[in-house]
Design an enzyme around this catalytic site. Structure first.
Site, PDB file in Angstrom:
ATOM      1  N   CYS A 160      20.245 -38.517 -19.606  1.00  0.00           N
ATOM      2  CA  CYS A 160      21.509 -37.766 -19.562  1.00  0.00           C
ATOM      3  C   CYS A 160      21.746 -37.115 -18.195  1.00  0.00           C
ATOM      4  CB  CYS A 160      21.529 -36.698 -20.645  1.00  0.00           C
ATOM      5  SG  CYS A 160      21.591 -37.370 -22.301  1.00  0.00           S
ATOM      6  N   LYS A 174       4.778 -36.825 -22.303  1.00  0.00           N
ATOM      7  CA  LYS A 174       5.326 -36.054 -23.408  1.00  0.00           C
ATOM      8  C   LYS A 174       4.253 -35.670 -24.430  1.00  0.00           C
ATOM      9  CE  LYS A 174       9.222 -35.736 -21.559  1.00  0.00           C
ATOM     10  NZ  LYS A 174       9.910 -36.847 -21.068  1.00  0.00           N
TER      11      LYS A 174
HETATM   12  C1  OXD Z   1      11.172 -39.587 -20.391  1.00  0.00           C
HETATM   13  C2  OXD Z   1      11.805 -39.277 -21.680  1.00  0.00           C
HETATM   14  O1  OXD Z   1      10.683 -40.705 -20.191  1.00  0.00           O
HETATM   15  O2  OXD Z   1      12.179 -38.119 -21.876  1.00  0.00           O
HETATM   16  O3  OXD Z   1      11.152 -38.701 -19.537  1.00  0.00           O
HETATM   17  O4  OXD Z   1      11.952 -40.203 -22.498  1.00  0.00           O
HETATM   18 MN    MN Z   2      11.939 -36.808 -20.116  1.00  0.00          MN
END
Ligand code: OXD
Ligand code: MN
Length: 628
Positions: free
Chosen positions: A274, A231
C-alpha cells in the site's frame, strides 16, 4: 555440556563448524542446535559467523543446490516459490497457546501440545540428505538497547541467504552477551522438495510459541512464511514489547529533508503493498528502513530504529520513473535476489510494470511460460507474480540515511497511518492529538486486500495499525499499550493519516503516485508549526495555498483549486459508515476494547452528523474552512 552431547555435535557439525558453535559458549544454543539436529537429521551442518566468507558459502550453496539461479548480471540471482506458495499464509499461521488461553477471535491459536506434536512430526527427518544452516542475527543496530539477538535454523540456503541480506549478522553480538539465554529462535524446513519447490504445501505451517520465543515454519519457501526474522520475529517482538515499555511496529523509518537543511524523521504503518516502501524511498529524502521498527520512549520522546538492514520489496511497478533509486539497485551489478519474476531468454529478470514490455516467453513460478498461459483452473498466469519481490541491502541505496545504523535510533517527529481506501478519507490529515490519532487513524485503519497475502484481492478489511496480521496480544491490550505509551511522552510525535488510493465516482484515482511527497512535506511543516490547517470533524486538513506552494516546490506542478476541492471534500456518509463498521468490529470481535475507543468514535460520528445536517453529504474544503 555433557560429553555425549559434545561428541554428537562434533560428529554432526565437523571440526570447523563445531568450533564456531562452541566458541559462542552458550548452553542454550548448544541444546537448541543439538535437539533439532536430532529431530531433523540433516546430512551436514553449517554454522554461519559474521564473516564475508560464511555469507559467500551460503550464497554459493543456494546456487549449487538450485534454490537460486544465477542471472546474467553479476550478483543477481532468482528464486522461485511453488505455484501455491506465493504469499503469507494467514490461515495456517497460529499461536501455540496453553490450555485456557484465548487471544480473541482476531488472533488464531492452536493448543500448544497439539501444535507442537504436529510440527515435530513435520520436522522429523525433514533434513535427511540436506544441509542445516545455523545462523545468528541481530534485530536492530548492533550494541543498542533496542536490539534483540536471534538464532535461525533452516534447511534452505535461500532463506539463510535472504537473511544475510536483510539483517545484521549477530554472531559476535551473541559472543559479547556471554551465555545469554534470552533470544528469539526460528526453525524452518522447506520439507520435501520436488522440482525445486516444497512438495507438501498442504502441510504448510507457521506456529509461534510466544513464551519460549520460538517460531516453527514447515513445508513452505515463500520468504514471508520462512524468513524467521521478518514477520515471525515481529510477532515475538510485539509480545515482548507488551511486557516491557516499547512498541514493535509494521513501520518504515525515514528522514524528510526540508530545503533549510533540517531533517525530521517519520515512521509510517501501511498494510503490505500500500505504498510503504515507495514512501520511504521518496527522491531527495533518506531511508532508514521500509518495514519494521522498534520504538522506545527516551526522556519523553519517541526514538525509532530499523529492525532490518535490507528490503524484501514488491517489485511490481518498480521502474525508472516511479522508483529510480530501487531501479538503479536492481539493474546494476551487485547482490540482489529476485523472487517469482519472469526470467527472459537473455537470462534477465522481467516484472509487471517495469515498462520494458512483457516478453513473449520465459521461465517463471509456473515453469516454462508463454503469453496466454493458463493454470489448471483456467486463470491467466501473469508473466511475473503480482507479489514478486526483490531482496537487497539498504546500503546499496544512495538514499540511505546516515543514522541508519545508529544504536540510539532517531527522534520521531511524525507517525503516519495509511491504507488502500478508494472512497472515504482525504489524501492527508492530521490528528487532534495522540489519543485521537491512535484511535481514529491507527486503531480504525481499514484497507483493501492485495496480493501480499493469500486470498481474494480488493476486499476492504479492518487492519489495526497495519499490524493486525502480526499481533500476538489481544487487540484491546494493544490499544491500551499505545495509549499508555503516549501518556508518558512529554513531546509526542504528531499522528497523521494518508490515503494514496482515493478515487472519484468514475473509478479514477484522484492523486498521482508522486503526490505523496507533497503530503509528507506538508506534515513536516505542520510538525514545525510553520503553517495553519483547516479543522474538520475527522482531523486537520491542508489549506489550498500551502499545497499549491508545495506542489510547485516539490514536484514543479501547478496544483489547481479543482483538484484540491475534489481531493479534500469531506465524504460525510462514507466516514460515518466507516465508523459504524469499525465499532461493529470492536463490539463483535474485540472483547477487551477500551471504552475510550467507543467514546472517541462516537464523538467523531456526532460531529459528522452535525456538519451533515448543515452542509450535506459532501462538504468542500472551502465550506469547512469558512466554518472554522
Ligand atoms: C512484507 C509484508 O513482505 O508485509 O513486508 O507482506
Ligand atoms: Mn511488511
Amino acid at each position: 555440556m555433557e560429553m555425549k552431547t559434545m561428541n554428537f555435535l562434533k560428529e554432526k557439525c565437523g571440526e570447523e563448524n563445531y568450533k564456531k558453535l562452541t566458541a559462542l559458549n552458550n548452553q542454550k544454543i548448544n541444546g537448541f542446535v543439538t535437539g533439532y539436529i536430532q529431530l531433523c537429521n540433516p546430512e551436514k551442518v553449517f554454522v554461519r559467523t559474521d564473516s564475508a566468507e560464511d555469507a559467500l558459502y551460503i550464497r554459493n550453496k543456494a546456487i549449487e543446490n538450485g534454490e537460486e539461479k544465477k542471472l546474467a548480471m553479476d550478483g543477481h540471482t532468482v528464486h522461485f516459490d511453488g505455484y501455491y506458495d506465493q504469499a503469507r499464509d494467514k490461515g495456517n499461521t497460529k499461536y501455540l497457546l496453553a490450555k485456557g488461553i484465548d487471544f480473541g477471535p482476531s488472533i488464531k491459536g492452536i493448543n500448544k501440545e497439539e501444535g507442537l506434536m504436529e510440527i515435530q512430526e513435520y520436522l522429523k527427518d525433514s533434513m535427511v540428505g540436506k544441509e542445516m544452516y545455523i545462523c545468528f542475527f541481530c534485530l536492530g543496530p548492533l550494541d543498542s538497547e533496542f536490539s534483540i539477538v536471534c538464532a535461525q535454523i533452516t534447511d534452505s540456503s535461500y532463506v539463510a541467504h535472504s537473511e544475510g541480506i536483510l539483517y545484521r549478522s549477530g554472531y559476535e553480538e551473541f559472543k559479547k552477551k556471554e551465555n545469554c539465554n534470552d533470544f528469539f529462535r526460528f526453525v524452518h524446513s522447506a520439507g520435501v522438495i520436488e522440482s525445486g519447490v516444497s512438495k507438501n504445501v498442504a502441510q504448510r505451517r507457521v506456529y509461534v510459541d510466544l513464551q519460549d520465543k520460538i517460531v516453527f515454519s514447515t513445508n513452505t519457501q515463500y520468504a514471508g512464511n520462512t524468513v524467521g526474522l521478518k514477520k515471525l520475529a515481529l510477532r515475538l517482538a510485539i509480545y515482548q514489547a507488551s511486557k516491557e515499555d516499547w512498541l514493535a511496529e509494521h513501520m518504515f523509518v525515514m528522514g524528510i529533508h526540508n530545503p533549510k537543511g533540517r531533517v525530521t524523521y517519520f515512521t509510517g504503518a501501511f498494510p503490505s503493498a500500500c505504498g510503504k516502501t515507495s514512501t520511504s524511498m521518496l527522491p531527495g529524502e533518506t531511508i532508514i528502513g521500509d518495514d519494521i521498527a522498534y520504538l522506545r520512549n527516551r526522556e519523553g520522546k519517541i526514538y525509532a530504529v530499523n529492525v532490518e538492514s535490507g528490503i524484501f520489496g514488491i517489485i511490481r511497478d518498480v521502474n525508472p520513473e516511479s522508483d529510480p533509486l530501487i531501479w538503479e539497485a536492481l539493474t546494476f551489478s551487485g547482490e540482489v535476489i529476485f523472487s517469482n519474476v519472469l526470467v527472459t531468454e537473455k537470462n534477465a529478470p522481467s516484472w509487471l510494470g517495469d515498462e520494458r514490455g512483457i516478453p513473449e516467453e520465459g521461465i517463471n513460478y509456473s515453469g516454462e511460460w508463454v503469453k496466454g498461459k493458463k493454470d489448471a483452473k483456467g486463470n491467466d498466469i501473469t508473466s511475473s507474480h503480482k507479489n514478486a519481490r526483490y531482496t537487497v541491502r539498504i546500503n546499496r541505496l544512495k538514499n540511505r540515511d546516515i543514522k541508519a545504523d545508529d544504536p540510539q535510533g532517531v527522534l520521531v517527529g511524525g507517525v503516519i497511518y495509511g491504507g488502500r481506501d478508494s472512497n472515504i478519507s482525504v489524501p492527508v490529515q492530521e490528528s487532534f492529538d495522540w489519543k485521537h490519532g491512535v484511535l481514529t487513524m491507527g486503531a480504525s485503519l481499514e484497507s483493501e486486500t492485495t496480493a501480499a497475502t493469500l486470498g481474494q484481492e480488493g476486499v476492504r478489511k479492518f487492519n489495526i495499525m497495519a499490524n493486525l496480521d502480526f499481533l500476538s496480544i489481544p487487540l484491546g491490550k494493544y490499544i491500551n499499550k499505545y495509549l499508555n505509551f503516549g501518556s508518558k511522552l512529554t513531546s509526542a510525535p504528531i499522528i497523521f493519516a494518508v490515503n494514496y488510493f482515493l478515487k472519484n465516482s468514475n473509478d479514477d484515482y484522484l492523486t498521482e503516485k508522486e503526490d505523496k511527497h507533497v503530503w509528507i512535506r506538508w506534515m513536516e511543516q505542520r510538525i514545525h508549526k510553520e503553517i495553519d490547517a483547516i479543522k474538520t470533524p475527522t482531523g486537520f486538513i491542508p489549506e489550498y495555498e500551502d499545497l499549491k506552494r508545495l506542489f510547485k516546490e516539490v514536484l514543479n506542478k501547478d496544483y489547481t483549486k479543482e483538484e484540491y476541492g475534489e481531493q479534500f471534500t469531506l465524504r460525510v456518509a462514507e466516514n460515518i459508515a466507516k465508523i459504524e463498521r469499525i465499532v461493529e468490529v470492536y463490539k463483535n470481535s474485540v472483547p477487551d476494547t477500551p471504552d475510550v475507543l467507543f467514546k472517541v468514535l462516537e464523538e467523531q460520528k456526532q460531529q459528522l452528523e452535525r456538519v451533515k445536517a448543515e452542509h450535506g453529504d459532501y462538504i468542500s474544503p472551502e465550506i469547512l474552512k469558512a466554518s472554522n
